[in-house]
Design a protein around this motif. Structure first.
Motif, PDB file in Angstrom:
ATOM      1  N   PRO A 139      -4.015   3.943   4.176  1.00 51.18           N
ATOM      2  CA  PRO A 139      -4.659   2.943   5.030  1.00 51.18           C
ATOM      3  C   PRO A 139      -4.779   1.561   4.407  1.00 51.18           C
ATOM      4  O   PRO A 139      -4.802   0.567   5.118  1.00 51.18           O
ATOM      5  CB  PRO A 139      -6.042   3.552   5.299  1.00 51.18           C
ATOM      6  N   ARG A 140      -4.852   1.465   3.078  1.00 52.21           N
ATOM      7  CA  ARG A 140      -5.027   0.149   2.455  1.00 52.21           C
ATOM      8  C   ARG A 140      -3.854  -0.282   1.592  1.00 52.21           C
ATOM      9  O   ARG A 140      -3.833  -1.428   1.124  1.00 52.21           O
ATOM     10  CB  ARG A 140      -6.305   0.119   1.615  1.00 52.21           C
ATOM     11  N   PHE A 141      -2.889   0.545   1.355  1.00 53.97           N
ATOM     12  CA  PHE A 141      -1.778   0.176   0.466  1.00 53.97           C
ATOM     13  C   PHE A 141      -0.477   0.747   1.007  1.00 53.97           C
ATOM     14  O   PHE A 141      -0.415   1.925   1.394  1.00 53.97           O
ATOM     15  CB  PHE A 141      -2.019   0.714  -0.949  1.00 53.97           C
ATOM     16  N   THR A 142       0.556  -0.076   1.056  1.00 54.31           N
ATOM     17  CA  THR A 142       1.897   0.384   1.380  1.00 54.31           C
ATOM     18  C   THR A 142       2.866  -0.208   0.365  1.00 54.31           C
ATOM     19  O   THR A 142       2.867  -1.422   0.128  1.00 54.31           O
ATOM     20  CB  THR A 142       2.320  -0.036   2.800  1.00 54.31           C
ATOM     21  N   GLY A 143       3.676   0.652  -0.239  1.00 56.00           N
ATOM     22  CA  GLY A 143       4.677   0.207  -1.196  1.00 56.00           C
ATOM     23  C   GLY A 143       6.015   0.868  -0.917  1.00 56.00           C
ATOM     24  O   GLY A 143       6.075   2.053  -0.575  1.00 56.00           O
ATOM     25  N   ILE A 144       7.102   0.094  -1.038  1.00 54.96           N
ATOM     26  CA  ILE A 144       8.453   0.597  -0.800  1.00 54.96           C
ATOM     27  C   ILE A 144       9.353   0.151  -1.950  1.00 54.96           C
ATOM     28  O   ILE A 144       9.282  -1.000  -2.392  1.00 54.96           O
ATOM     29  CB  ILE A 144       9.033   0.062   0.526  1.00 54.96           C
ATOM     30  N   VAL A 145      10.187   1.061  -2.438  1.00 58.10           N
ATOM     31  CA  VAL A 145      11.197   0.737  -3.432  1.00 58.10           C
ATOM     32  C   VAL A 145      12.534   1.259  -2.931  1.00 58.10           C
ATOM     33  O   VAL A 145      12.606   2.324  -2.303  1.00 58.10           O
ATOM     34  CB  VAL A 145      10.849   1.332  -4.824  1.00 58.10           C
ATOM     35  N   ASN A 146      13.600   0.512  -3.183  1.00 53.65           N
ATOM     36  CA  ASN A 146      14.902   0.855  -2.633  1.00 53.65           C
ATOM     37  C   ASN A 146      15.985   0.289  -3.547  1.00 53.65           C
ATOM     38  O   ASN A 146      15.816  -0.793  -4.117  1.00 53.65           O
ATOM     39  CB  ASN A 146      15.049   0.248  -1.221  1.00 53.65           C
TER      40      ASN A 146
END
Length: 607
Positions: A139-146
């Motif tokens: 709900p408070r953090f979104t992280g993406i690595v690609n």
């Protein structure tokens, strides 16, 4: 309550004369050019570092088309860097998801250094490519690595090398509707100069590329009010490191390119539904950018302060007059005479219209003048069908080339959160669109690094989509950069297609074209040779001969090539593939021309 839901009240209500999704600077579904350098003060009002984070109110047809376009773009990237099908990203739990693949392969190239005719050397290459993406979304953090990580052994020269193209982006809510933090970073290999040699074989002409690493962090205060107006105060720091010590693209030597850092601040207010037919965005922007660290080239530094008022006045539900007026104050600190600060500074303006004649087409087209020249600022989005979308845009900017690597954060939080929402709906998607928006990292390895700051006119167009078993994308781009002592013009096109022939067999192909032209005044080169990267302290240095060599190794180049391949699914997560690629360069000088043929075979294992 998630962050996405807390911003649902931003769209115009039924009584408003302004269509939902329209704003003072962008229409529903429009975005700044993916490969254009948007002026910072314009980004702040048009989805840039000061953009309102609100969910796009797309209709089901639009969403299907956008997802189809995302799938096609993911396929095109896979064709360029990852042979065979790539593993999409999907949620494995409520908060975590990943997609990954490993691909051992063997290649042979008949011109490993991309040398001119008669100087070619062939080589076998054994490599293992790791590709993947991961997401954590709470709900408070979104992280993406690609990204991709390639380990290769090159037979010619017996070299073990690493090629990387990896990026990540995160957004954090510290206090709902008040305090947020966005962070992004990337590492990739990019061309050393506009005329550096390249092909679809990432291991060819390795000394023509440099390692580029960037990082950006942006804490900001944001408050949205009941009438959908919003205020924002943002600070952003970004740093770009360029490791070119082992590079050597003629005429550039290793250690030539500068690193770059920037401090940016923006304060903005967006009117929301304060008025019936009018929407506006008022923005104040400040920037200090320093480019230094070169062994030969001078330091480049500038400061910019800007204020602008952008507005749209709706004559009907589907048409509005749009434009902006503002003032720039720019102070450049480098060799006198490169730029006239008085020409760069002053009043700027643009005027045009915003139109949404139907649910499929949105366009904003404006003409104006800024940085002492006329320009067109535009964004167009046309949904040809539920599965295919066309987008185009153009703009004008002033910034360093190194800083452009991390200079775009177009509505970073909104895109990242929407992407996470789609994964929660059960979609299996590629995260490249979100990642590239935050970092602008190398697409297919044809981004080029150089030194100095420039006024740049940019334009792009893209058609992407998927239908049944077919995925395709067609894109074109144009960029004309004036560095004061030299001018670079680059334009090109790329076409990617992938077809699932049967349950096990997939065919894919890619074609590309890139034109690059460097123009400069020999008298300027001879008078200021250090601007062109020459070591003037060398006792044997001859400015006339050096500038003649620079002209010989630059000028016009046209590079064209492509790849074709087949992939056969051996097992449910294992595919065997084979592909052939060819690249040709044509130029005014025979020294810049080359041709390469490459064959590759291997396996791809998805996880």
């Amino acid at each position: 309550m998630t962050r996405r839901r807390e911003f649902r009240g931003v769209s115009a209500g039924p009584a408003s004369k302004i269509p939902a999704g329209a704003s003072s600077e962008r229409g529903a579904g429009s975005r700044p050019p993916a490969q254009a350098h948007t002026p910072p003060v314009e980004r702040a009002a048009r989805g840039g570092i000061g953009a309102t984070r609100r969910p796009a109110r797309t209709r089901p047809g639009w969403r299907a088309g956008l997802l189809a376009g995302c799938a096609a773009l993911a396929a095109s990237s896979a064709i360029a860097q990852v042979s065979g099908p790539s593993a999409p990203l999907r949620l494995r739990t409520d908060y975590f998801g990943y997609g990954a693949s490993v691909s051992p392969r063997v290649s042979y190239t008949d011109n490993i250094q991309l040398a001119p005719d008669g100087l070619e050397e062939g080589s076998f290459i054994g490599s293992t490519l790791f590709s993947g993406a991961a997401i954590w979304s709470s709900p408070r953090f979104t992280g993406i690595v690609n990204g991709d990580l390639d380990f290769s052994y090159i037979g010619e020269g017996s070299d073990f090398v690493v090629n990387q193209d990896i990026a990540a982006t995160t957004t954090t809510t510290v206090v709902d509707n008040l305090l947020y933090v966005d962070v992004s970073g990337q590492t990739s290999r990019q061309l050393l100069g506009e005329n550096a040699r390249f092909s679809s074989n990432v291991n060819a002409a390795r000394r023509q590329r440099a390692n580029v690493h960037s990082f950006a962090a942006s804490p900001y205060l944001y408050r949205q009010f009941p009438n959908a107006s919003a205020a924002e105060l943002r600070y952003r720091f970004s740093q770009v490191y360029i490791d070119d010590d082992s590079a050597g693209a003629n005429p550039f030597a290793g250690g030539l390119l500068n690193d770059s850092s920037a401090h940016e601040a923006v304060a903005s207010f967006e009117s929301g539904r304060m008025f019936d037919r009018l929407r506006f965005t008022a923005t104040a922007y400040a920037n200090r950018t320093v480019e230094d660290g070169s062994a030969f080239a001078p330091d480049f530094e500038y400061e910019q302060g800007s204020a602008s008022l952008a507005a749209q006045y709706f004559l009907s539900d589907r048409f509005a007059l749009s434009g902006a007026v503002g003032y720039d104050e720019i102070d450049t600190e480098t060799v006198p005479g490169l730029f006239d600060d008085g020409d760069l500074s002053g009043v700027f303006w643009r005027a045009g219209f915003y139109a949404q004649p139907g649910r499929k087409l949105t366009a904003r087209i404006e003409y104006g003048r800024r940085y002492d020249d006329d320009f067109v600022d535009a964004t167009v989005a046309y949904q040809l069908s539920r599965r295919f979308q066309f987008t185009a845009g153009a703009n004008r900017s002033f910034q360093t080339r190194a800083q452009a690597v991390s200079g775009e954060q177009r509505a970073l939080q909104r895109q990242t959160l929407e992407f996470a929402d789609r994964l929660r709906e059960g979609q299996a998607l590629s995260p490249e669109g979100v990642i590239q928006a935050a970092n602008r990292f190398a697409r297919g390895g044809v981004n080029a690094q150089t030194f100095g700051f420039s006024t740049t006119d940019s334009a792009y167009a893209r058609l992407a989509g998927a239908y049944d078993r077919l995925q395709l994308s067609l894109s074109g781009n144009y960029q004309d950069s004036d560095f004061g002592f030299r001018q670079n013009t680059v334009y090109g096109a790329t076409f990617d297609v992938r077809r699932q022939v049967s349950r096990r067999l997939t065919a894919y192909a890619r074609a590309f074209y890139r034109h690059a032209d460097t123009d400069f005044d020999p008298a300027v080169c001879q008078a200021n040779p250090f601007l062109f990267g020459f070591d003037v302290d060398d006792p044997l240095f001859d400015p006339v001969a050096a500038c003649e060599a620079f002209a010989l190794n630059n000028g016009r180049t046209e590079t064209a090539g492509g790849d074709v391949g087949l992939s056969w699914r051996v097992y449910k997560n294992v595919s065997a593939f084979a592909e052939y690629g060819r690249t040709n360069r044509f130029a005014d000088s025979a020294l810049l021309e080359y041709a390469e043929n490459t064959v590759t075979a291997g396996l791809t294992i998805d996880f």
